[in-house]
Design an enzyme around this catalytic site. Structure first.
Site, PDB file in Angstrom:
ATOM      1  N   LYS A  48       0.865  -1.186   0.000  1.00  0.00           N
ATOM      2  CA  LYS A  48       0.000   0.000   0.000  1.00  0.00           C
ATOM      3  C   LYS A  48       0.902   1.237   0.000  1.00  0.00           C
ATOM      4  O   LYS A  48       2.006   1.204   0.532  1.00  0.00           O
ATOM      5  CB  LYS A  48      -0.879  -0.026   1.266  1.00  0.00           C
ATOM      6  N   ASN A  72     -13.557   4.570  -5.385  1.00  0.00           N
ATOM      7  CA  ASN A  72     -12.980   4.614  -4.038  1.00  0.00           C
ATOM      8  C   ASN A  72     -12.466   6.002  -3.732  1.00  0.00           C
ATOM      9  O   ASN A  72     -12.020   6.739  -4.614  1.00  0.00           O
ATOM     10  CB  ASN A  72     -11.848   3.586  -3.898  1.00  0.00           C
ATOM     11  N   SER A  73     -12.557   6.314  -2.451  1.00  0.00           N
ATOM     12  CA  SER A  73     -11.842   7.484  -1.933  1.00  0.00           C
ATOM     13  C   SER A  73     -11.276   7.068  -0.582  1.00  0.00           C
ATOM     14  O   SER A  73     -11.735   7.510   0.475  1.00  0.00           O
ATOM     15  CB  SER A  73     -12.757   8.694  -1.805  1.00  0.00           C
ATOM     16  N   MET A  74     -10.289   6.163  -0.633  1.00  0.00           N
ATOM     17  CA  MET A  74      -9.726   5.604   0.590  1.00  0.00           C
ATOM     18  C   MET A  74      -8.943   6.663   1.376  1.00  0.00           C
ATOM     19  O   MET A  74      -8.979   6.689   2.604  1.00  0.00           O
ATOM     20  CB  MET A  74      -8.812   4.425   0.266  1.00  0.00           C
ATOM     21  N   GLY A  75      -8.215   7.518   0.651  1.00  0.00           N
ATOM     22  CA  GLY A  75      -7.449   8.563   1.335  1.00  0.00           C
ATOM     23  C   GLY A  75      -6.156   8.064   1.957  1.00  0.00           C
ATOM     24  O   GLY A  75      -5.732   8.543   3.013  1.00  0.00           O
ATOM     25  N   ASN A 129       4.209   7.078  -6.014  1.00  0.00           N
ATOM     26  CA  ASN A 129       2.814   7.316  -6.432  1.00  0.00           C
ATOM     27  C   ASN A 129       2.606   8.813  -6.678  1.00  0.00           C
ATOM     28  O   ASN A 129       2.563   9.601  -5.726  1.00  0.00           O
ATOM     29  CB  ASN A 129       1.887   6.789  -5.318  1.00  0.00           C
ATOM     30  N   CYS A 132      -2.418   9.803  -6.523  1.00  0.00           N
ATOM     31  CA  CYS A 132      -3.587   9.512  -5.679  1.00  0.00           C
ATOM     32  C   CYS A 132      -4.577  10.673  -5.763  1.00  0.00           C
ATOM     33  O   CYS A 132      -4.220  11.806  -5.461  1.00  0.00           O
ATOM     34  CB  CYS A 132      -3.190   9.278  -4.220  1.00  0.00           C
ATOM     35  N   ASN A 195      -3.207   4.883 -12.455  1.00  0.00           N
ATOM     36  CA  ASN A 195      -3.984   4.922 -11.214  1.00  0.00           C
ATOM     37  C   ASN A 195      -5.469   5.045 -11.605  1.00  0.00           C
ATOM     38  O   ASN A 195      -5.805   5.101 -12.790  1.00  0.00           O
ATOM     39  CB  ASN A 195      -3.528   6.107 -10.349  1.00  0.00           C
ATOM     40  N   GLY A 273      -6.220  -4.689  -9.600  1.00  0.00           N
ATOM     41  CA  GLY A 273      -6.731  -3.881  -8.496  1.00  0.00           C
ATOM     42  C   GLY A 273      -8.139  -4.270  -8.091  1.00  0.00           C
ATOM     43  O   GLY A 273      -8.351  -5.059  -7.159  1.00  0.00           O
TER      44      GLY A 273
HETATM   45  C1  SIN Z   1      -6.258   5.707  -1.822  1.00  0.00           C
HETATM   46  O1  SIN Z   1      -5.752   5.241  -0.790  1.00  0.00           O
HETATM   47  O2  SIN Z   1      -6.980   6.718  -1.784  1.00  0.00           O
HETATM   48  C2  SIN Z   1      -6.019   5.044  -3.129  1.00  0.00           C
HETATM   49  C3  SIN Z   1      -4.598   5.075  -3.516  1.00  0.00           C
HETATM   50  C4  SIN Z   1      -4.350   5.783  -4.800  1.00  0.00           C
HETATM   51  O3  SIN Z   1      -5.283   6.061  -5.560  1.00  0.00           O
HETATM   52  O4  SIN Z   1      -3.199   6.081  -5.101  1.00  0.00           O
END
Ligand code: SIN
Length: 314
Positions: A48, A72-75, A129, A132, A195, A273
Protein backbone atom coordinates in the site's frame (compact mmCIF):
# COMPACT_ATOMS: atom_id res chain seq x y z
CA UNK A 1 -0.38 -28.47 -21.93
CA UNK A 2 0.67 -24.98 -20.95
CA UNK A 3 3.59 -26.08 -18.73
CA UNK A 4 6.17 -24.94 -21.31
CA UNK A 5 4.66 -21.43 -21.39
CA UNK A 6 6.45 -18.85 -19.27
CA UNK A 7 4.97 -15.65 -17.83
CA UNK A 8 8.38 -14.60 -16.50
CA UNK A 9 9.40 -10.97 -16.76
CA UNK A 10 11.92 -8.51 -15.37
CA UNK A 11 11.17 -5.23 -13.60
CA UNK A 12 13.91 -2.91 -12.36
CA UNK A 13 16.50 -5.67 -12.68
CA UNK A 14 14.39 -8.13 -10.67
CA UNK A 15 13.20 -11.41 -12.09
CA UNK A 16 9.50 -12.19 -11.61
CA UNK A 17 8.29 -15.75 -12.28
CA UNK A 18 4.91 -14.27 -13.24
CA UNK A 19 4.15 -10.91 -14.83
CA UNK A 20 0.94 -10.57 -12.76
CA UNK A 21 0.80 -9.00 -9.32
CA UNK A 22 -1.26 -6.69 -7.17
CA UNK A 23 -1.92 -3.00 -7.70
CA UNK A 24 -1.02 -0.82 -4.75
CA UNK A 25 -4.35 -0.07 -3.07
CA UNK A 26 -6.53 -3.06 -2.22
CA UNK A 27 -5.55 -5.70 0.31
CA UNK A 28 -1.87 -4.76 0.69
CA UNK A 29 -1.83 -2.73 3.91
CA UNK A 30 -1.35 -5.23 6.74
CA UNK A 31 1.18 -8.00 7.37
CA UNK A 32 -1.52 -10.64 6.81
CA UNK A 33 -2.58 -9.09 3.51
CA UNK A 34 0.99 -8.80 2.25
CA UNK A 35 1.72 -12.38 3.33
CA UNK A 36 -1.35 -13.57 1.42
CA UNK A 37 0.06 -11.99 -1.74
CA UNK A 38 3.41 -13.63 -0.96
CA UNK A 39 1.70 -17.03 -0.68
CA UNK A 40 -0.35 -16.54 -3.86
CA UNK A 41 0.70 -17.01 -7.48
CA UNK A 42 1.42 -13.26 -7.83
CA UNK A 43 4.85 -12.58 -9.32
CA UNK A 44 5.68 -9.82 -6.83
CA UNK A 45 4.36 -8.16 -3.69
CA UNK A 46 3.56 -4.43 -3.81
CA UNK A 47 2.73 -2.52 -0.64
CA UNK A 48 0.00 0.00 0.00
CA UNK A 49 1.24 3.55 -0.63
CA UNK A 50 3.14 4.65 2.44
CA UNK A 51 3.06 8.11 3.93
CA UNK A 52 5.32 9.52 6.62
CA UNK A 53 2.78 9.02 9.38
CA UNK A 54 0.29 6.18 9.80
CA UNK A 55 -3.10 7.30 8.42
CA UNK A 56 -6.68 6.21 9.07
CA UNK A 57 -7.73 7.56 5.66
CA UNK A 58 -11.09 9.02 4.70
CA UNK A 59 -14.43 8.28 6.42
CA UNK A 60 -16.57 5.34 5.24
CA UNK A 61 -18.28 4.40 3.03
CA UNK A 62 -15.17 4.92 0.91
CA UNK A 63 -15.07 1.90 -1.46
CA UNK A 64 -18.07 0.68 -3.44
CA UNK A 65 -18.26 -1.91 -6.21
CA UNK A 66 -20.49 -1.36 -9.19
CA UNK A 67 -21.52 -3.61 -12.09
CA UNK A 68 -18.66 -2.13 -14.18
CA UNK A 69 -15.95 -1.69 -11.53
CA UNK A 70 -15.45 0.42 -8.44
CA UNK A 71 -15.27 3.88 -6.96
CA UNK A 72 -12.98 4.61 -4.04
CA UNK A 73 -11.84 7.48 -1.93
CA UNK A 74 -9.73 5.60 0.59
CA UNK A 75 -7.45 8.56 1.33
CA UNK A 76 -4.25 6.54 1.73
CA UNK A 77 -5.00 4.59 4.91
CA UNK A 78 -1.66 2.95 5.73
CA UNK A 79 0.66 1.96 8.56
CA UNK A 80 3.38 4.53 7.77
CA UNK A 81 6.62 4.05 5.84
CA UNK A 82 8.62 2.41 8.63
CA UNK A 83 6.13 -0.47 8.77
CA UNK A 84 6.42 -1.21 5.03
CA UNK A 85 10.20 -0.84 5.13
CA UNK A 86 10.37 -3.34 8.02
CA UNK A 87 8.07 -5.73 6.12
CA UNK A 88 10.74 -5.98 3.41
CA UNK A 89 12.75 -8.26 5.71
CA UNK A 90 9.77 -10.58 6.17
CA UNK A 91 9.06 -10.51 2.42
CA UNK A 92 12.30 -12.43 1.94
CA UNK A 93 10.32 -15.54 3.05
CA UNK A 94 8.63 -15.47 -0.33
CA UNK A 95 10.66 -16.11 -3.41
CA UNK A 96 9.52 -12.98 -5.22
CA UNK A 97 10.43 -9.28 -5.32
CA UNK A 98 8.88 -6.87 -2.83
CA UNK A 99 8.16 -3.38 -4.18
CA UNK A 100 7.20 -0.54 -1.88
CA UNK A 101 4.77 2.17 -2.93
CA UNK A 102 5.55 5.63 -1.55
CA UNK A 103 3.12 8.53 -1.52
CA UNK A 104 4.47 11.29 0.72
CA UNK A 105 2.07 14.18 1.23
CA UNK A 106 4.83 16.64 0.28
CA UNK A 107 8.11 16.57 -1.61
CA UNK A 108 9.94 16.75 1.72
CA UNK A 109 8.06 13.67 2.98
CA UNK A 110 8.87 11.74 -0.19
CA UNK A 111 12.56 12.62 0.10
CA UNK A 112 12.75 11.67 3.74
CA UNK A 113 11.07 8.31 3.09
CA UNK A 114 13.23 7.54 0.05
CA UNK A 115 16.42 8.42 1.94
CA UNK A 116 15.37 6.12 4.79
CA UNK A 117 14.68 3.22 2.41
CA UNK A 118 18.17 3.34 0.87
CA UNK A 119 19.56 0.71 3.27
CA UNK A 120 16.69 -1.79 2.92
CA UNK A 121 18.27 -4.25 0.55
CA UNK A 122 15.16 -6.45 0.32
CA UNK A 123 13.18 -3.67 -1.34
CA UNK A 124 13.27 -4.48 -5.07
CA UNK A 125 12.21 -0.98 -6.07
CA UNK A 126 10.05 1.98 -5.12
CA UNK A 127 6.81 2.79 -6.93
CA UNK A 128 6.52 6.53 -6.34
CA UNK A 129 2.81 7.32 -6.43
CA UNK A 130 2.29 10.60 -8.30
CA UNK A 131 -1.40 10.07 -8.74
CA UNK A 132 -3.59 9.51 -5.68
CA UNK A 133 -6.78 11.52 -6.34
CA UNK A 134 -8.24 11.01 -2.87
CA UNK A 135 -6.43 13.23 -0.36
CA UNK A 136 -8.61 16.33 0.13
CA UNK A 137 -6.68 19.47 -0.77
CA UNK A 138 -3.75 17.62 -2.39
CA UNK A 139 -3.50 17.81 -6.17
CA UNK A 140 -2.23 14.82 -8.16
CA UNK A 141 1.46 15.60 -8.78
CA UNK A 142 1.41 13.75 -12.10
CA UNK A 143 -0.89 16.37 -13.62
CA UNK A 144 1.70 19.10 -12.92
CA UNK A 145 4.64 18.48 -15.26
CA UNK A 146 6.96 21.11 -13.71
CA UNK A 147 6.25 19.86 -10.19
CA UNK A 148 6.93 16.27 -11.27
CA UNK A 149 10.25 17.41 -12.78
CA UNK A 150 11.18 19.20 -9.54
CA UNK A 151 10.34 16.17 -7.41
CA UNK A 152 12.21 13.71 -9.64
CA UNK A 153 15.26 16.00 -9.66
CA UNK A 154 15.38 15.77 -5.87
CA UNK A 155 14.53 12.05 -5.70
CA UNK A 156 17.17 10.94 -8.20
CA UNK A 157 19.81 13.08 -6.53
CA UNK A 158 19.38 10.86 -3.45
CA UNK A 159 17.98 7.44 -4.16
CA UNK A 160 20.11 4.31 -4.16
CA UNK A 161 17.10 2.08 -4.91
CA UNK A 162 15.46 1.60 -8.29
CA UNK A 163 12.58 4.05 -8.76
CA UNK A 164 9.44 3.81 -10.84
CA UNK A 165 6.43 6.11 -10.91
CA UNK A 166 2.71 5.45 -10.84
CA UNK A 167 0.97 7.89 -13.14
CA UNK A 168 -2.57 9.18 -13.35
CA UNK A 169 -4.38 8.61 -16.65
CA UNK A 170 -3.76 11.15 -19.40
CA UNK A 171 -6.31 11.90 -22.08
CA UNK A 172 -4.61 14.32 -24.45
CA UNK A 173 -1.70 13.46 -26.78
CA UNK A 174 0.35 16.59 -25.87
CA UNK A 175 0.05 15.64 -22.20
CA UNK A 176 1.50 12.18 -22.88
CA UNK A 177 4.37 13.83 -24.74
CA UNK A 178 5.00 16.36 -21.98
CA UNK A 179 5.11 13.73 -19.24
CA UNK A 180 7.29 11.42 -21.36
CA UNK A 181 9.63 14.37 -21.95
CA UNK A 182 10.02 14.79 -18.19
CA UNK A 183 10.44 11.07 -17.44
CA UNK A 184 13.02 10.54 -20.19
CA UNK A 185 15.34 12.97 -18.36
CA UNK A 186 15.70 10.54 -15.43
CA UNK A 187 16.89 6.95 -14.95
CA UNK A 188 13.33 5.75 -14.27
CA UNK A 189 13.17 1.94 -13.98
CA UNK A 190 9.45 1.51 -14.60
CA UNK A 191 6.22 3.42 -15.11
CA UNK A 192 2.87 2.11 -13.90
CA UNK A 193 -0.11 3.18 -16.02
CA UNK A 194 -2.70 3.94 -14.62
CA UNK A 195 -3.98 4.92 -11.21
CA UNK A 196 -7.76 5.21 -10.93
CA UNK A 197 -9.55 7.74 -13.14
CA UNK A 198 -9.84 10.48 -10.56
CA UNK A 199 -12.91 12.21 -9.23
CA UNK A 200 -15.76 10.30 -10.79
CA UNK A 201 -19.20 10.35 -9.21
CA UNK A 202 -21.47 7.33 -8.67
CA UNK A 203 -25.05 7.90 -7.57
CA UNK A 204 -27.60 5.74 -5.77
CA UNK A 205 -30.79 6.88 -7.49
CA UNK A 206 -33.02 5.19 -4.90
CA UNK A 207 -31.66 7.28 -2.01
CA UNK A 208 -30.65 10.13 -4.36
CA UNK A 209 -27.22 10.23 -2.69
CA UNK A 210 -23.65 9.62 -3.63
CA UNK A 211 -22.46 6.05 -2.89
CA UNK A 212 -19.29 7.13 -1.05
CA UNK A 213 -18.92 9.78 1.62
CA UNK A 214 -15.50 11.50 1.26
CA UNK A 215 -15.14 14.57 -0.97
CA UNK A 216 -18.96 14.76 -1.36
CA UNK A 217 -18.93 11.48 -3.26
CA UNK A 218 -16.07 12.13 -5.69
CA UNK A 219 -13.63 9.23 -6.03
CA UNK A 220 -11.26 7.25 -8.22
CA UNK A 221 -12.88 4.96 -10.79
CA UNK A 222 -11.43 1.48 -11.41
CA UNK A 223 -12.44 -1.78 -13.09
CA UNK A 224 -13.85 -2.60 -16.55
CA UNK A 225 -14.74 0.99 -17.32
CA UNK A 226 -11.11 2.21 -17.22
CA UNK A 227 -9.52 -0.49 -19.40
CA UNK A 228 -9.54 1.46 -22.70
CA UNK A 229 -7.93 4.44 -20.95
CA UNK A 230 -5.36 2.19 -19.25
CA UNK A 231 -4.48 0.48 -22.55
CA UNK A 232 -4.09 3.86 -24.27
CA UNK A 233 -1.72 5.05 -21.52
CA UNK A 234 0.34 1.83 -21.62
CA UNK A 235 0.58 2.07 -25.41
CA UNK A 236 1.49 5.76 -25.53
CA UNK A 237 4.17 5.55 -22.84
CA UNK A 238 5.55 2.35 -24.41
CA UNK A 239 6.10 4.25 -27.64
CA UNK A 240 7.33 7.51 -26.04
CA UNK A 241 9.63 6.36 -23.22
CA UNK A 242 13.20 5.13 -23.54
CA UNK A 243 13.16 1.44 -24.35
CA UNK A 244 14.85 0.44 -21.07
CA UNK A 245 11.84 1.73 -19.05
CA UNK A 246 9.44 -1.12 -18.23
CA UNK A 247 5.76 -0.26 -18.51
CA UNK A 248 3.46 -1.85 -15.94
CA UNK A 249 -0.15 -1.99 -17.01
CA UNK A 250 -2.88 -1.45 -14.44
CA UNK A 251 -6.57 -0.91 -15.10
CA UNK A 252 -9.50 -3.15 -15.88
CA UNK A 253 -7.68 -6.49 -15.60
CA UNK A 254 -10.02 -9.26 -14.50
CA UNK A 255 -9.11 -12.09 -16.87
CA UNK A 256 -6.34 -13.48 -19.04
CA UNK A 257 -7.49 -11.58 -22.15
CA UNK A 258 -7.30 -8.24 -20.30
CA UNK A 259 -3.71 -9.06 -19.28
CA UNK A 260 -2.95 -10.15 -22.86
CA UNK A 261 -4.18 -6.78 -24.17
CA UNK A 262 -2.00 -4.84 -21.72
CA UNK A 263 1.09 -6.83 -22.77
CA UNK A 264 0.25 -6.45 -26.46
CA UNK A 265 0.21 -2.67 -25.86
CA UNK A 266 3.70 -2.87 -24.31
CA UNK A 267 3.33 -3.82 -20.65
CA UNK A 268 6.15 -5.89 -19.12
CA UNK A 269 3.97 -6.67 -16.11
CA UNK A 270 0.30 -6.31 -15.24
CA UNK A 271 -1.21 -5.28 -11.91
CA UNK A 272 -4.68 -6.25 -10.69
CA UNK A 273 -6.73 -3.88 -8.50
CA UNK A 274 -10.54 -4.00 -8.46
CA UNK A 275 -10.64 -7.71 -9.35
CA UNK A 276 -8.11 -8.53 -6.61
CA UNK A 277 -10.27 -6.63 -4.13
CA UNK A 278 -13.36 -8.63 -5.19
CA UNK A 279 -11.81 -12.08 -5.58
CA UNK A 280 -8.80 -12.05 -3.26
CA UNK A 281 -5.33 -13.54 -3.92
CA UNK A 282 -6.68 -16.57 -5.82
CA UNK A 283 -7.29 -14.24 -8.79
CA UNK A 284 -3.58 -14.37 -9.72
CA UNK A 285 -3.47 -18.13 -10.39
CA UNK A 286 -6.75 -17.95 -12.34
CA UNK A 287 -5.70 -15.02 -14.54
CA UNK A 288 -2.27 -16.58 -15.11
CA UNK A 289 -3.81 -19.84 -16.32
CA UNK A 290 -6.20 -17.93 -18.59
CA UNK A 291 -3.28 -15.93 -20.03
CA UNK A 292 -1.28 -19.12 -20.61
CA UNK A 293 -4.26 -20.70 -22.39
CA UNK A 294 -4.50 -17.70 -24.71
CA UNK A 295 -0.75 -17.77 -25.37
CA UNK A 296 -0.94 -21.46 -26.19
CA UNK A 297 -3.79 -20.92 -28.65
CA UNK A 298 -1.81 -18.18 -30.34
CA UNK A 299 1.48 -20.08 -30.37
CA UNK A 300 3.35 -17.83 -27.94
CA UNK A 301 5.65 -19.28 -25.30
CA UNK A 302 6.95 -16.11 -23.58
CA UNK A 303 5.49 -12.64 -23.11
CA UNK A 304 8.35 -11.23 -25.22
CA UNK A 305 6.75 -13.02 -28.19
CA UNK A 306 3.91 -10.46 -28.26
CA UNK A 307 4.87 -7.61 -25.92
CA UNK A 308 4.30 -4.25 -27.60
CA UNK A 309 3.45 -5.87 -30.93
CA UNK A 310 0.03 -4.25 -31.33
CA UNK A 311 -0.62 -3.33 -34.97
CA UNK A 312 -2.92 -0.65 -36.34
CA UNK A 313 -5.78 -2.09 -38.35
CA UNK A 314 -5.65 -1.48 -42.09
C1 SIN B 1 -6.26 5.71 -1.82
O1 SIN B 1 -5.75 5.24 -0.79
O2 SIN B 1 -6.98 6.72 -1.78
C2 SIN B 1 -6.02 5.04 -3.13
C3 SIN B 1 -4.60 5.07 -3.52
C4 SIN B 1 -4.35 5.78 -4.80
O3 SIN B 1 -5.28 6.06 -5.56
O4 SIN B 1 -3.20 6.08 -5.10
Amino acid sequence: MTSSISLATEIAGNKLASCLYNASGPLCSTTDELNAIGESAAGAILSKSATLEKREGNPSPRYVETSWGSINSMGLPNEGYEFYAAYSKHSANYNKPYFMSVSGLSHADNLLIIQYLADFTNIAGIELNLSCPNVPGKPQTGYDFEETHRLLDMVFAQSKLKIGVKLPPYFDIPHFEMMAGVLNKFPIAFVTCINSVGNGLVIDTHSETTVIKPKNGFGGIGGDFVKPTALANVRKFYTLLDKNVAIIGCGGVKNGMDAFEHILCGASAVQVGTCFMREGPSCFARIEQELKDIMQQKGYSTIADFKGKLRTCS
